[in-house]
Enzyme design. Structure first.
Site, mmCIF file in Angstrom:
data_model
loop_
_atom_site.group_PDB
_atom_site.id
_atom_site.type_symbol
_atom_site.label_atom_id
_atom_site.label_comp_id
_atom_site.label_asym_id
_atom_site.label_seq_id
_atom_site.Cartn_x
_atom_site.Cartn_y
_atom_site.Cartn_z
ATOM 1 N N SER A 1 0.832 -1.195 0.000
ATOM 2 C CA SER A 1 0.000 0.000 0.000
ATOM 3 C C SER A 1 0.874 1.256 0.000
ATOM 4 O O SER A 1 1.731 1.416 -0.864
ATOM 5 C CB SER A 1 -0.958 -0.064 1.190
ATOM 6 O OG SER A 1 -1.949 0.908 1.076
ATOM 7 N N ASP B 1 -8.731 -4.778 -6.148
ATOM 8 C CA ASP B 1 -8.303 -3.821 -5.114
ATOM 9 C C ASP B 1 -9.187 -2.578 -5.215
ATOM 10 O O ASP B 1 -9.174 -1.877 -6.220
ATOM 11 C CB ASP B 1 -6.826 -3.464 -5.353
ATOM 12 C CG ASP B 1 -6.228 -2.629 -4.229
ATOM 13 O OD1 ASP B 1 -6.991 -1.902 -3.558
ATOM 14 O OD2 ASP B 1 -5.006 -2.709 -4.024
ATOM 15 N N HIS C 1 -7.097 -5.595 -1.668
ATOM 16 C CA HIS C 1 -5.936 -4.766 -1.339
ATOM 17 C C HIS C 1 -5.035 -5.416 -0.296
ATOM 18 O O HIS C 1 -3.822 -5.350 -0.385
ATOM 19 C CB HIS C 1 -6.460 -3.429 -0.804
ATOM 20 C CG HIS C 1 -5.391 -2.433 -0.504
ATOM 21 N ND1 HIS C 1 -4.652 -1.823 -1.506
ATOM 22 C CD2 HIS C 1 -4.928 -1.934 0.668
ATOM 23 C CE1 HIS C 1 -3.781 -0.981 -0.942
ATOM 24 N NE2 HIS C 1 -3.926 -1.034 0.366
#
Ligand SMILES: *[C@@H]1O[C@H](CO)[C@@H](O)[C@H](O)[C@H]1NC(C)=O
Length: 464
Positions: A274, A366, A401
């Site tokens: 991330s 995601d 994600h």
């Protein structure tokens, strides 16, 4: 009276003798639709293993064709309860093998030997937005696996299990050392594998939630890599002085590793997820100090003001807040924040300048970052610049994600507090349990192989 396995049978079940204690659970009772009492020895092997290891679950000597429910139960930190279950039918010899037999229903279906872990979900009635996150990696995640008569889907507490076994899932293999680090004003934890070293090292960054998150670094050390979990958003200096770190904070972490007597200073990699990917790509391309051997980036993007500090990058994201979407469940979708992909070269890391092997891992579902779109742009940039031979791209359908170590329960949405604003919000991460689980298992295996190849120079070998 209870059945116990013969030692020859036990031998067949042993996988990892150095890290294994066999626990047999014994049948409390097993009514066989009538008068006869059958016996049902139940084994989960290894019952003590690393978090990313597979186990084998076997039931023997149940009634032929018996319908059974296998259920896992996990009491997470903060006392939240998670469960998973599958419905099975024993074969004509009364045997059930989760490596071969189908779950006909439950929280997972089909032949899913690890379904009892990856499909864990909060028990009915739990508050919304929970996620399993281990904070104390010195003690294992504990899961109780139980066998019930019949096909149950609810009210497990009102039924008595016929057998149960406690399974320990460890983050730190025996001999791994956990060392808090404060040098250079770092807020970090170093994990060293057993032995004298020197070990190649991984600088491990998590995302925009901050905190010192240790469960991935400890697992890396369990696989032979020194790993430094680094808090770069909510670390001591940031909190005490109310200012965000400059990029040299990462360089200090690198220098700490480079100079450590048990670390091979010329073999250091970076791993980010991330927002950690933003930082990893930035440092890999622009740092004069860090000479990375390779980098692994999960669920992130190269889009950012390339000359920016952490604070300026965060502010750039905030400036795009109006692109936030909220779905019908009031879940926040940040996917579009960085889109469309900017043309301005000042707003994306110059991927043509990457000089070390790069593994990109993205989930095609995601919902939090434009990781897939960014990966396509990264690929195009590297092809154009002539360094795409350094790129390995893994994309996974139905993965979200939060691509975490294998068998981590899939969390499609959860309560999330950003390090910058400290607002608590319900964030949509995306993914579907099965696809997400496949992505976690495959990408972790390939991440470890990538580190082995580029940090140890070993190709296609088993674990170090
Ligand atoms: C640590 O931070 C303090 C306070 O900002 C500063 O005075 C000191 O020089 C720093 N130490 C190192 C080693 O960077």
């Amino acid at each position: 009276m209870c059945f116990s396995l013969q030692s020859s049978q036990i031998t067949l079940l042993l996988l990892l003798p150095h890290f294994t204690t066999l626990r047999l659970s014994q049948c409390l009772f097993s009514p066989n639709h009538g008068t006869k009492t059958t016996l049902c020895p139940f084994v989960c092997e290894p019952s003590r293993a690393l978090l990313d290891e597979k186990f084998k679950v076997l039931v023997k000597n149940a009634a032929p064709g018996a319908e059974l429910t296998l259920r896992s139960f996990h009491q997470a930190e903060k006392n939240h309860h998670w469960e998973a279950f599958g419905h099975y039918v024993c074969d004509s010899s009364g045997t059930l093998n989760l490596c071969e037999d189908l779950s006909l229903g439950g929280t997972y279906e089909g032949v899913e030997p690890m379904g009892l872990l990856w499909s864990l979900r909060p028990v009915p009635g739990s508050k919304a937005g929970l996620r399993v996150r281990k904070t104390n990696v010195e003690i294992p995640m504990e899961v109780t696996i139980s066998v019930y008569q019949g096909h149950l889907s609810e009210s497990f507490s009102e039924h008595t299990a016929v057998a149960a076994v406690l399974v320990e899932r460890w983050y730190m293999a025996p001999g791994v050392r956990r060392i808090p680090v404060t040098e250079y004003n770092l807020t970090a934890t170093l994990f060293l594998p057993p032995g004298p070293g020197p070990f190649p090292a991984v600088l491990d960054l998590w995302g925009g939630g901050g905190n010192l998150v240790e469960y991935r670094a400890s697992l890396l050390a369990s696989h032979g890599f020194a790993a430094l979990a680094l808090d770069y958003l909510t670390n001591k200096l940031t909190v005490s002085e109310g200012r965000m770190m400059k990029n040299d904070y990462f360089e200090d972490a690198y220098k700490f590793l480079e100079q450590h007597p048990q670390i091979a200073g010329s073999r250091i990699a970076m791993l980010g997820l991330s927002f950690g990917t933003s930082m990893t790509l930035k440092m890999a391309v622009y740092s004069e100090v860090m000479k990375l051997r390779c980098a692994v980036c999960y669920s992130g993007s190269h889009i950012q003001p390339v000359k920016g500090s952490i604070e300026e990058i965060m502010n750039y994201f905030s400036e795009n807040q109006e692109k936030t979407r909220i779905n019908e469940n009031q879940e926040i979708i940040w996917h579009d924040l960085l889109l469309p992909i900017p043309e301005d070269p000042a707003l994306k890391v110059d991927m043509g300048r990457v000089q070390c092997p790069l593994l990109l891992v993205v989930g095609e579902d995601d919902q939090n970052w434009p990781a897939y779109v960014s990966a396509m742009d990264i690929k195009a940039m590297m092809e154009k610049a002539g360094n795409s031979h350094l790129l390995t791209l893994l994309t996974y359908p139905n993965a979200g994600h939060l691509i975490e170590p294998p068998y981590t329960p899939h969390t499609r949405t959860s309560l999330f507090r950003t390090a910058q604003t400290r607002h608590l919000c319900m964030v949509l991460w995306g993914g579907q349990p099965l696809g997400h689980s496949r992505a976690q298992e495959d990408s972790w295996k390939k991440t470890l192989a990538f580190f082995r190849e580029h940090l140890y120079g070993r190709k296609n070998t088993a674990d170090v």
